[in-house]
Scaffold this active site. Structure first.
Site, PDB file in Angstrom:
ATOM      1  N   GLU A 102      -0.644   9.078   7.918  1.00 37.36           N
ATOM      2  CA  GLU A 102      -2.048   8.923   8.280  1.00 37.36           C
ATOM      3  C   GLU A 102      -2.434   9.765   9.499  1.00 37.36           C
ATOM      4  OE1 GLU A 102      -2.541   4.425   6.498  1.00 37.36           O
ATOM      5  OE2 GLU A 102      -2.190   4.681   8.635  1.00 37.36           O
TER       6      GLU A 102
ATOM      7  N   GLU B 151      -1.427   3.803  -0.726  1.00 36.29           N
ATOM      8  CA  GLU B 151      -1.447   2.431  -0.235  1.00 36.29           C
ATOM      9  C   GLU B 151      -2.619   1.705  -0.879  1.00 36.29           C
ATOM     10  OE1 GLU B 151      -1.416   1.945   3.986  1.00 36.29           O
ATOM     11  OE2 GLU B 151       0.468   3.051   4.261  1.00 36.29           O
TER      12      GLU B 151
END
Length: 622
Positions: free
Chosen positions: A200, A272
């Site tokens: 991320e 995710e």
């Protein structure tokens, strides 16, 4: 994992218009291959916007779990639970700071640190692995998995390729783990399909060269990929940090068409997908999710996905992290439980979501699913009284003289625990403390005055000042500020989250200078050396001890609802933090931490001085 609240609404997001293409080289539609790792070399490739295993399309049905959050004796059970739900892959974070406690001091073997054994168990159980080794992972883990010793460098810039100290530490970490990972790649007969490069990053920075350098460092150490990244679609569109040629994992999003425009011919998948969500101290209740409709659509379209998480586990010890805004405001520490509303709960039991997901997946695969493994037994135990055992005030180490309060990491090279700042004052008035990280109790002349909390939640006062009484005589009073810490922020820009007091202390507007500071790490060495009480405690800051006698051992949830704020140890193992503001009041303890016969439960409470009870329950919730 993305911390934006809107990403919790994943189930409402539309799937992209285009379905995943399952095509052979000649353009014919083919069914996805269902192979299991068998110790032989396999070719896992990225081609024509899809995953290929030995030349045939392959659907990754992944569920995430973290070895460090699972007692190692339960690893196999949790893996089998994921397999019985219909998954074929386990996603694994490696937490760097769990492996390297001090610069160059690595432990890759003891307890739940042996990630190699966990990966081997996945292979033995017929599960592939999606490896996410960092160096940064987030994961609501302390400092996002980075070692807090980095914060001992005053000007450190983590996740920056131009910070020599940080990059040297990253090299040391990769040197330690890469030789263990290389033999476990699919091309070498192992179960690891692909390796994620950082995590991320678009939520933190926009230096694509940093990601390229990390990828090159893996290759220099014998890891040839395939590689992946995982991020929020909006963030990666804005920051333009897609690493060319890597798998693009979407976190909390399903707009495959927009993502494919970024990734080109590389596959896009749900890196995710959130069946639950994280819970912070002071939240009204445990967070939940609803992923059924989204999972149904993913399966109908043949999309690959990773459920974050299929099993959450527990933030034992000091491992729970925290979130905050980029300016360090809105600090939200994560609770000790990492149950996460996952399909498999903290004790390893199948939830209603588990059975719903299993039914959905079972209808879309061509083979029968294994039987669901039986859950471990849980036990209750009757209330035991915890009585005052030792006083923090009688167990202070030698003091260190400092002109102004400074952070634990800079003063003592201390990563967690508490620090005490002491000064004699000869006047009273309004005391203002700038930069409390994270919770301070204030005393004057040995008498408790009030607390100051960095956490602002219902049930906590947000006072700006503490009223300090004027001393009775010319000698003055000892002013004590005892600061307890939560985990270091592990997401976003607030990555220099040092603990203790990081600003100044003013009394009636005048800054106080010349302090005595005491290091209180609450580590094994400190706790083992506690000297028992000489007299009944009169001021908070007390260790309590209870004896729990058991005829048998099993997992249990230790109820701390009679207590205020502090820490719990069972037979020397630090379970983690508790706090009256909840929503968590019970701490999960695995059977292996108990023993038949007498068990010692040690409690440190910041506010209590009187006896209170603990007891064991069979469930996290009342």
């Amino acid at each position: 994992m993305q911390r934006r609240d809107f990403l919790r609404l994943t189930a409402l997001f539309p799937l992209g218009a285009a379905s995943m293409r399952l095509l052979a080289a000649d353009g014919r539609a083919v069914a996805p291959v269902e192979k299991m790792p068998d110790g032989r070399a396999h070719r896992f490739e990225l081609s024509a916007q899809q995953f290929l295993l030995d030349g045939r399309p392959f659907q990754i049905r992944s569920g995430e779990m973290h070895p460090m959050r699972i007692p190692h004796e339960y690893w196999q059970h949790r893996i089998r639970m994921a397999k019985a739900m219909g998954l074929n892959t386990i996603a694994v974070y490696i937490m760097w700071n769990a492996l390297e406690s001090e610069p160059g001091v690595f432990d890759l073997k003891t307890g739940s640190r042996d990630f190699v054994r966990f990966i081997q168990l996945c292979q033995e159980e017929g599960m592939w692995v999606y490896l996410r080794p960092g160096p940064y992972v987030c994961a609501e883990w302390d400092f996002g998995g980075l070692p807090p010793y980095l914060l001992r460098e005053k000007d450190i810039r983590v996740r920056h390729k131009d910070d020599a100290h940080y990059m040297q530490a990253v090299k040391r970490y990769l040197d330690a783990i890469a030789p263990h990972i290389a033999p476990l790649m699919t091309a070498k007969g192992g179960p690891i399909l692909m390796v994620q490069v950082e995590n991320e990053y678009a939520s933190f920075g926009n230096d694509l060269d940093y990601l390229k350098q990390l990828q090159a460092m893996w290759r220099e150490r014998g890891i040839e990929g395939p590689f992946s990244i995982s991020d929020g679609l909006g963030q990666i569109q804005k920051e333009k940090t897609y690493l060319p040629g890597t798998v693009l994992g979407l976190d909390g999003d399903t707009d495959f068409a927009a993502a494919q425009a970024i990734a080109g011919e590389a596959p896009v998948w749900v890196g995710e997908g959130y069946p639950g969500w994280l819970t912070h101290w002071g939240d009204k209740d445990f967070q939940r999710g609803d992923y059924t409709d989204t999972l149904r659509k993913l399966l109908e379209q043949g999309r690959s996905f990773n459920l974050y998480v299929v099993y959450g586990g527990t933030n034992f010890g000091f491992t729970a992290g925290a979130n905050a805004n980029g300016d360090y405001s809105n600090f939200e520490p994560v609770i000790t439980s990492y149950d996460y509303g996952a399909p498999i709960n903290e004790a390893g039991e199948a939830t209603p979501d588990y059975h719903r997901f299993r039914a959905l997946i079972g209808a879309h695969v061509t083979h029968p699913l294994p039987d669901v493994p039986a859950a471990q037994k849980l036990m209750a135990f009757p209330a035991a009284m915890a009585r005052p055992y030792a006083s923090l005030w009688e167990n202070l180490p030698p003091a260190k003289a400092v002109a102004r309060p400074q952070a634990n990491e800079l003063l003592f090279a201390q990563d967690h625990g508490m620090v005490l700042y002491r000064k004699t004052v000869r006047t009273g008035g309004k005391l203002a403390i700038d930069g409390v990280r994270d919770y301070a109790t204030v005393f004057s002349g040995g008498r408790y005055l009030d607390y100051v909390s960095r956490v602002h939640k219902p049930g906590l006062r947000e006072q700006q000042h503490v009223a300090v009484p004027a001393p009775a005589g010319d000698a003055g009073n000892e002013l004590d500020i005892l600061v307890d810490s939560f985990g270091h922020v592990g997401y976003g820009q607030a990555m220099a989250d040092r603990k203790g007091i990081v600003g100044g202390v003013q009394l009636e507007g005048r800054e106080l200078q010349d302090w005595q500071a005491y290091s209180l790490p609450l580590d094994e060495h400190y706790v083992a050396g506690l000297k028992p009480l000489q007299i009944k405690p009169s001021r908070p800051g007390v260790f309590f001890k209870a004896t729990v006698t058991l005829d048998r051992v099993a997992d249990s949830y230790i109820d701390m609802s009679a207590w205020d704020k502090g820490y719990v140890w069972v037979n020397g193992h630090l379970l983690g933090r508790y706090w009256r503001i909840g929503p968590q009041q019970r701490l999960y303890c695995p059977a292996s931490w108990f023993k038949a016969g007498d068990n010692e439960v040690l409690v440190f409470d910041l506010h209590r001085t009187e006896v209170a009870s603990i007891r064991g329950f069979e469930h996290l919730h009342g």
